[in-house]
Motif scaffolding. Structure first.
Motif, PDB file in Angstrom:
ATOM      1  N   HIS A 164     178.889  70.438 -30.968  1.00 16.03           N
ATOM      2  CA  HIS A 164     178.176  69.241 -30.539  1.00 16.03           C
ATOM      3  C   HIS A 164     176.720  69.581 -30.239  1.00 16.03           C
ATOM      4  CE1 HIS A 164     182.121  67.297 -30.033  1.00 16.03           C
ATOM      5  NE2 HIS A 164     182.510  68.458 -29.533  1.00 16.03           N
ATOM      6  N   ALA A 165     175.812  68.720 -30.692  1.00 17.20           N
ATOM      7  CA  ALA A 165     174.385  68.952 -30.454  1.00 17.20           C
ATOM      8  C   ALA A 165     173.640  67.628 -30.530  1.00 17.20           C
ATOM      9  CB  ALA A 165     173.820  69.942 -31.471  1.00 17.20           C
ATOM     10  N   ALA A 166     172.476  67.596 -29.888  1.00 14.31           N
ATOM     11  CA  ALA A 166     171.703  66.356 -29.785  1.00 14.31           C
ATOM     12  C   ALA A 166     171.182  65.902 -31.147  1.00 14.31           C
ATOM     13  CB  ALA A 166     170.547  66.544 -28.819  1.00 14.31           C
ATOM     14  N   ASP A 167     171.128  64.569 -31.306  1.00 11.13           N
ATOM     15  CA  ASP A 167     170.653  63.968 -32.550  1.00 11.13           C
ATOM     16  C   ASP A 167     169.190  63.541 -32.488  1.00 11.13           C
ATOM     17  OD1 ASP A 167     170.757  61.789 -30.837  1.00 11.13           O
ATOM     18  OD2 ASP A 167     172.180  60.639 -32.044  1.00 11.13           O
ATOM     19  N   GLU A 168     168.529  63.792 -31.363  1.00 11.94           N
ATOM     20  CA  GLU A 168     167.135  63.379 -31.168  1.00 11.94           C
ATOM     21  C   GLU A 168     166.202  64.254 -32.008  1.00 11.94           C
ATOM     22  OE1 GLU A 168     164.367  62.553 -27.235  1.00 11.94           O
ATOM     23  OE2 GLU A 168     165.900  64.118 -27.155  1.00 11.94           O
ATOM     24  N   VAL A 169     165.353  63.640 -32.817  1.00 10.56           N
ATOM     25  CA  VAL A 169     164.462  64.394 -33.691  1.00 10.56           C
ATOM     26  C   VAL A 169     163.337  65.032 -32.871  1.00 10.56           C
ATOM     27  CG1 VAL A 169     162.822  64.270 -35.608  1.00 10.56           C
ATOM     28  CG2 VAL A 169     164.965  62.970 -35.698  1.00 10.56           C
ATOM     29  N   ASP A 170     163.176  66.333 -33.038  1.00  8.15           N
ATOM     30  CA  ASP A 170     162.126  67.068 -32.346  1.00  8.15           C
ATOM     31  C   ASP A 170     160.820  66.871 -33.102  1.00  8.15           C
ATOM     32  OD1 ASP A 170     160.393  69.022 -31.301  1.00  8.15           O
ATOM     33  OD2 ASP A 170     162.050  70.368 -30.837  1.00  8.15           O
ATOM     34  N   PRO A 171     159.764  66.347 -32.454  1.00  4.17           N
ATOM     35  CA  PRO A 171     158.496  66.128 -33.164  1.00  4.17           C
ATOM     36  C   PRO A 171     157.852  67.418 -33.642  1.00  4.17           C
ATOM     37  CG  PRO A 171     158.241  65.734 -30.802  1.00  4.17           C
ATOM     38  CD  PRO A 171     159.700  65.879 -31.047  1.00  4.17           C
ATOM     39  N   VAL A 172     158.216  68.545 -33.047  1.00  8.09           N
ATOM     40  CA  VAL A 172     157.638  69.828 -33.465  1.00  8.09           C
ATOM     41  C   VAL A 172     158.270  70.320 -34.756  1.00  8.09           C
ATOM     42  CG1 VAL A 172     157.341  72.252 -32.841  1.00  8.09           C
ATOM     43  CG2 VAL A 172     156.994  70.479 -31.123  1.00  8.09           C
ATOM     44  N   THR A 173     159.595  70.250 -34.836  1.00 12.15           N
ATOM     45  CA  THR A 173     160.302  70.785 -35.997  1.00 12.15           C
ATOM     46  C   THR A 173     160.615  69.723 -37.054  1.00 12.15           C
ATOM     47  OG1 THR A 173     162.499  70.403 -35.042  1.00 12.15           O
ATOM     48  CG2 THR A 173     161.399  72.487 -34.503  1.00 12.15           C
ATOM     49  N   GLY A 174     160.598  68.452 -36.651  1.00 12.99           N
ATOM     50  CA  GLY A 174     160.925  67.387 -37.572  1.00 12.99           C
ATOM     51  C   GLY A 174     162.407  67.215 -37.811  1.00 12.99           C
ATOM     52  N   GLU A 175     163.222  67.889 -37.017  1.00 12.29           N
ATOM     53  CA  GLU A 175     164.672  67.731 -37.129  1.00 12.29           C
ATOM     54  C   GLU A 175     165.311  67.858 -35.753  1.00 12.29           C
ATOM     55  OE1 GLU A 175     166.153  70.752 -39.750  1.00 12.29           O
ATOM     56  OE2 GLU A 175     165.434  72.406 -38.508  1.00 12.29           O
ATOM     57  N   SER A 176     166.506  67.350 -35.636  1.00 13.13           N
ATOM     58  CA  SER A 176     167.236  67.433 -34.379  1.00 13.13           C
ATOM     59  C   SER A 176     167.877  68.802 -34.221  1.00 13.13           C
ATOM     60  CB  SER A 176     168.326  66.361 -34.344  1.00 13.13           C
ATOM     61  OG  SER A 176     169.311  66.646 -35.326  1.00 13.13           O
ATOM     62  N   VAL A 177     168.376  69.081 -33.027  1.00 11.06           N
ATOM     63  CA  VAL A 177     169.125  70.323 -32.820  1.00 11.06           C
ATOM     64  C   VAL A 177     170.327  70.357 -33.752  1.00 11.06           C
ATOM     65  CG1 VAL A 177     170.475  71.681 -31.168  1.00 11.06           C
ATOM     66  CG2 VAL A 177     168.364  70.568 -30.423  1.00 11.06           C
ATOM     67  N   ALA A 178     171.017  69.217 -33.881  1.00  6.00           N
ATOM     68  CA  ALA A 178     172.186  69.147 -34.764  1.00  6.00           C
ATOM     69  C   ALA A 178     171.802  69.480 -36.207  1.00  6.00           C
ATOM     70  CB  ALA A 178     172.821  67.765 -34.680  1.00  6.00           C
ATOM     71  N   ASP A 179     170.697  68.907 -36.694  1.00  2.00           N
ATOM     72  CA  ASP A 179     170.275  69.179 -38.071  1.00  2.00           C
ATOM     73  C   ASP A 179     169.824  70.624 -38.250  1.00  2.00           C
ATOM     74  OD1 ASP A 179     170.830  66.676 -39.103  1.00  2.00           O
ATOM     75  OD2 ASP A 179     168.835  65.883 -38.638  1.00  2.00           O
ATOM     76  N   ALA A 180     169.195  71.194 -37.228  1.00  9.96           N
ATOM     77  CA  ALA A 180     168.760  72.592 -37.321  1.00  9.96           C
ATOM     78  C   ALA A 180     169.963  73.525 -37.465  1.00  9.96           C
ATOM     79  CB  ALA A 180     167.947  72.963 -36.079  1.00  9.96           C
ATOM     80  N   ILE A 181     171.042  73.206 -36.752  1.00  8.34           N
ATOM     81  CA  ILE A 181     172.259  74.017 -36.867  1.00  8.34           C
ATOM     82  C   ILE A 181     172.841  73.894 -38.277  1.00  8.34           C
ATOM     83  CG2 ILE A 181     174.609  74.341 -36.004  1.00  8.34           C
ATOM     84  CD1 ILE A 181     173.579  73.221 -33.300  1.00  8.34           C
TER      85      ILE A 181
END
Length: 274
Positions: free
Chosen positions: A99-116
């Motif tokens: 489980h991980a957050a779906d909020e898009v990080d403005p620095v990386t352009g992806e969420s924690v979930a997408d980064a995983i």
């Protein structure tokens, strides 16, 4: 709810490799470790286990601590000391929901979930579950809520974990400064146990290039630099949240040796029954 502190150290751990400071020497002499951060939460009603963050020391932690492998897991943010241990589940588990957050990080352009998903695309036996901050979800029979905290430049989350039947509650500050938003504090409030990040004592702020922040009425820094809480800040957070007990984690080896292993600073292997 049985909570085992698998890893209570910061990004280098204590003892730190190649370091002969008095604190690291004392840790070696006492046989004490603070490996990279990870917490094991066992629902004793169901027999299921939830892992909070994947320490790079995953293998060592599960070999030395008497805990089962996780049935589900969550990740608070994408810094390597909280995420890179996920690769250790290769060949160990047939399937694992992460489980991980779906909020898009403005620095990386992806969420924690997408980064995983992108970093561990070769792990076809894990499924990444997108979770929206402040919206509770059920994992291992426990109610889990991710809340935003302050750990620039990346998004990072604290966690509240509650047993819906017994009411037992564990809160984790996440890697954060003292300036955790009030809405997040409300979710973390009134835990039986708070695990609060406390990377250094406030006295060490003089060695940081920008010093400290979030000073209390006595001029004591509750934030070290821009990313982490001081010991004093973490203790103050526990008091503000009305925690029954506060243990300080994500601890660096920069504590003076005569303070480094005193309460409420945690060490690996501590177990709490909530």
């Amino acid at each position: 709810m049985r909570v085992t502190l698998l890893g209570t150290g910061d990004t280098t751990g204590t003892p730190t490799v190649g370091c002969d400071c008095e604190t690291c020497l004392a840790a070696r002499e006492r046989g004490i470790e603070r490996t990279r951060f990870s917490v094991h939460v066992q629902n004793e009603r169901t027999g299921e286990s939830l892992l909070v963050d994947f320490s790079p020391d995953f293998r060592h932690q599960f070999l030395t601590q008497e805990v089962p492998l996780p049935d589900e897991a969550l990740v608070t943010h994408i810094h390597f000391d909280h995420l890179d241990g996920l690769g250790n589940v290769y060949r160990l588990l047939d399937d694992l929901s992460v489980h991980a957050a779906d909020e898009v990080d403005p620095v990386t352009g992806e969420s924690v979930a997408d980064a995983i998903r992108s970093k561990f695309d070769y792990l076809d036996r894990i499924s990444v579950e997108d979770r929206t901050p402040f919206e509770s979800f059920r994992a291992c029979g426990l109610d889990v809520t991710l809340v935003p905290v302050v750990h620039p430049p990346l998004v990072c989350y604290g966690v509240a974990i509650e047993d819906p039947e017994t009411g037992a509650k564990l809160s984790l500050s996440g890697d954060s400064t003292y300036a955790i938003p009030e809405e997040s504090r409300d979710v973390l409030r009134d835990p039986d146990l708070l695990l609060a990040e406390a990377i250094v004592p406030a006295s060490v702020c003089e060695y940081h290039p920008i010093g400290g922040d979030d000073y209390d009425e006595n001029g004591v820094a509750r934030t070290f630099g821009t990313k982490h809480m001081t010991r004093e800040g973490a203790i103050a957070l526990g008091e503000e949240l009305d925690a029954d007990e506060t243990r300080l984690v994500h601890v660096a080896h920069y504590y003076p040796a005569d303070e480094a292993f005193e309460d409420p600073l945690a060490v690996d292997g501590e177990v709490y029954e909530l």
